[in-house]
Design an enzyme around this catalytic site. Structure first.
Site, short mmCIF file in Angstrom:
data_model
loop_
_atom_site.label_atom_id
_atom_site.label_comp_id
_atom_site.label_asym_id
_atom_site.label_seq_id
_atom_site.Cartn_x
_atom_site.Cartn_y
_atom_site.Cartn_z
N LYS A 93 5.45 7.89 0.27
CA LYS A 93 5.59 9.17 1.00
C LYS A 93 7.36 9.40 0.93
O LYS A 93 8.18 8.95 2.09
CB LYS A 93 5.28 8.87 2.59
CG LYS A 93 3.97 8.80 2.97
CD LYS A 93 3.83 8.81 4.27
CE LYS A 93 2.01 8.46 4.67
NZ LYS A 93 1.92 8.43 5.97
N ASP A 119 7.02 3.87 3.19
CA ASP A 119 7.23 5.21 4.24
C ASP A 119 8.81 5.25 4.40
O ASP A 119 9.25 5.89 3.80
CB ASP A 119 6.26 4.80 5.39
CG ASP A 119 6.10 5.88 6.42
OD1 ASP A 119 6.38 7.05 6.05
OD2 ASP A 119 5.82 5.67 7.57
N GLY A 169 10.54 2.93 4.33
CA GLY A 169 11.34 1.81 3.32
C GLY A 169 11.96 0.53 4.06
O GLY A 169 12.26 -0.38 3.28
N ASP A 177 0.75 -1.19 0.11
CA ASP A 177 -0.14 0.04 -0.12
C ASP A 177 0.85 1.31 -0.07
O ASP A 177 0.69 1.93 -0.82
CB ASP A 177 -0.99 -0.03 1.14
CG ASP A 177 -0.23 -0.15 2.54
OD1 ASP A 177 0.80 -0.44 2.63
OD2 ASP A 177 -1.09 -0.18 3.60
P1 5GP Z 1 7.56 1.44 6.34
O1 5GP Z 1 8.37 0.10 6.61
O2 5GP Z 1 8.13 1.73 4.88
O3 5GP Z 1 8.08 2.48 7.15
O4 5GP Z 1 5.88 1.12 6.35
C1 5GP Z 1 5.16 0.95 5.59
C2 5GP Z 1 3.71 0.45 6.20
O5 5GP Z 1 3.41 1.52 7.27
C3 5GP Z 1 2.75 0.76 5.39
O6 5GP Z 1 2.45 -0.71 4.61
C4 5GP Z 1 1.66 0.86 6.16
O7 5GP Z 1 1.15 -0.32 6.74
C5 5GP Z 1 1.96 2.01 7.19
N1 5GP Z 1 1.81 3.22 6.73
C6 5GP Z 1 2.59 4.31 6.53
N2 5GP Z 1 2.03 5.57 6.44
C7 5GP Z 1 0.76 5.18 6.77
C8 5GP Z 1 -0.73 5.93 6.49
O8 5GP Z 1 -0.34 7.19 6.22
N3 5GP Z 1 -1.77 5.21 6.47
C9 5GP Z 1 -1.73 4.01 6.87
N4 5GP Z 1 -2.91 3.54 7.34
N5 5GP Z 1 -0.50 3.18 7.16
C10 5GP Z 1 0.65 3.79 6.80
#
Ligand code: 5GP
Length: 180
Positions: free
Chosen positions: A132, A104, A106, A101
């Site tokens: 993001k 963020d 990474g 989805d």
């Molecule tokens: P990363 O490991 O890239 O930091 O995390 C990504 C995960 O963080 C995404 O798969 C999601 O589950 C969660 N996440 C990051 N930003 C958002 C957001 O704005 N809304 C929601 N619902 N989940 C987010």
């Protein structure tokens, strides 16, 4: 804290249009070949079901799901990501696209790419609906991106707050419910 959906950030029409474009790109690249899409539960379920249906039938598409979750300081570079549900289909020698989805920090995608490399995948690509970019902590290649968004919490189209609001057709910002 109670949140409710606020302004639409990306409408379901915009999402549908962008998915068509990404699906065309993937269909062109994998025409006549096998491809396994692996959706990351639960946020990617709705995105992946629309994306998969837009892939050309000439692609030998299989669909699998798995789960990953961060623990520790998940928004810091020290955050660790655990695979909490493994795929049940054979990964070795398969061409894989991870469907997620949001990217963020990474960290999740970095961990997943390592997982598939360690399990002998023939190739690994990543397709995310939202990026993001400003929040990235680790560098991770993303081959297909729906939309780059600012650093704001979003819900809808599969994405939740406290497991709710995944069913909203569009992607929304959120606002706090004021107490009367
Ligand atoms: P990363 O490991 O890239 O930091 O995390 C990504 C995960 O963080 C995404 O798969 C999601 O589950 C969660 N996440 C990051 N930003 C958002 C957001 O704005 N809304 C929601 N619902 N989940 C987010």
């Amino acid at each position: 804290m109670e949140l409710k959906p606020a302004d639409v950030l990306i409408s379901h029409e915009q999402i549908a249009e962008r998915i068509k474009e990404i699906a065309q790109e993937i269909s062109y690249k994998y025409a006549g070949q096998d491809l396994m899409m692996i959706g990351i539960l639960r946020g990617a379920v709705i995105f992946m079901s629309d994306l998969a249906r837009a892939i050309d039938p000439s692609v030998g598409l299989t669909m699998e799901f798995m789960k990953a979750s961060s623990y520790g300081a998940s928004t810091q570079s020290s955050g660790k990501v655990a695979i909490t549900q493994q795929p049940t289909m054979e990964i070795k020698d398969r061409q894989i696209i991870i469907v997620e989805d949001i990217v963020d920090t990474g960290l999740t995608l970095k961990r997943l790419r390592e997982y598939f490399a360690a399990h002998g995948a023939k190739s690994v690509e990543v397709c995310v609906l939202l990026d993001k970019k400003d929040r990235r902590v680790v560098d991770v290649p993303v081959e297909y991106t729906g939309f780059v968004i600012p650093d704001e919490f979003v819900v809808g189209y599969g994405m939740d707050f406290d497991e709710k609001m995944r069913n909203l057709p569009s992607i929304h910002k959120v606002c706090q419910v004021s107490e009367e």
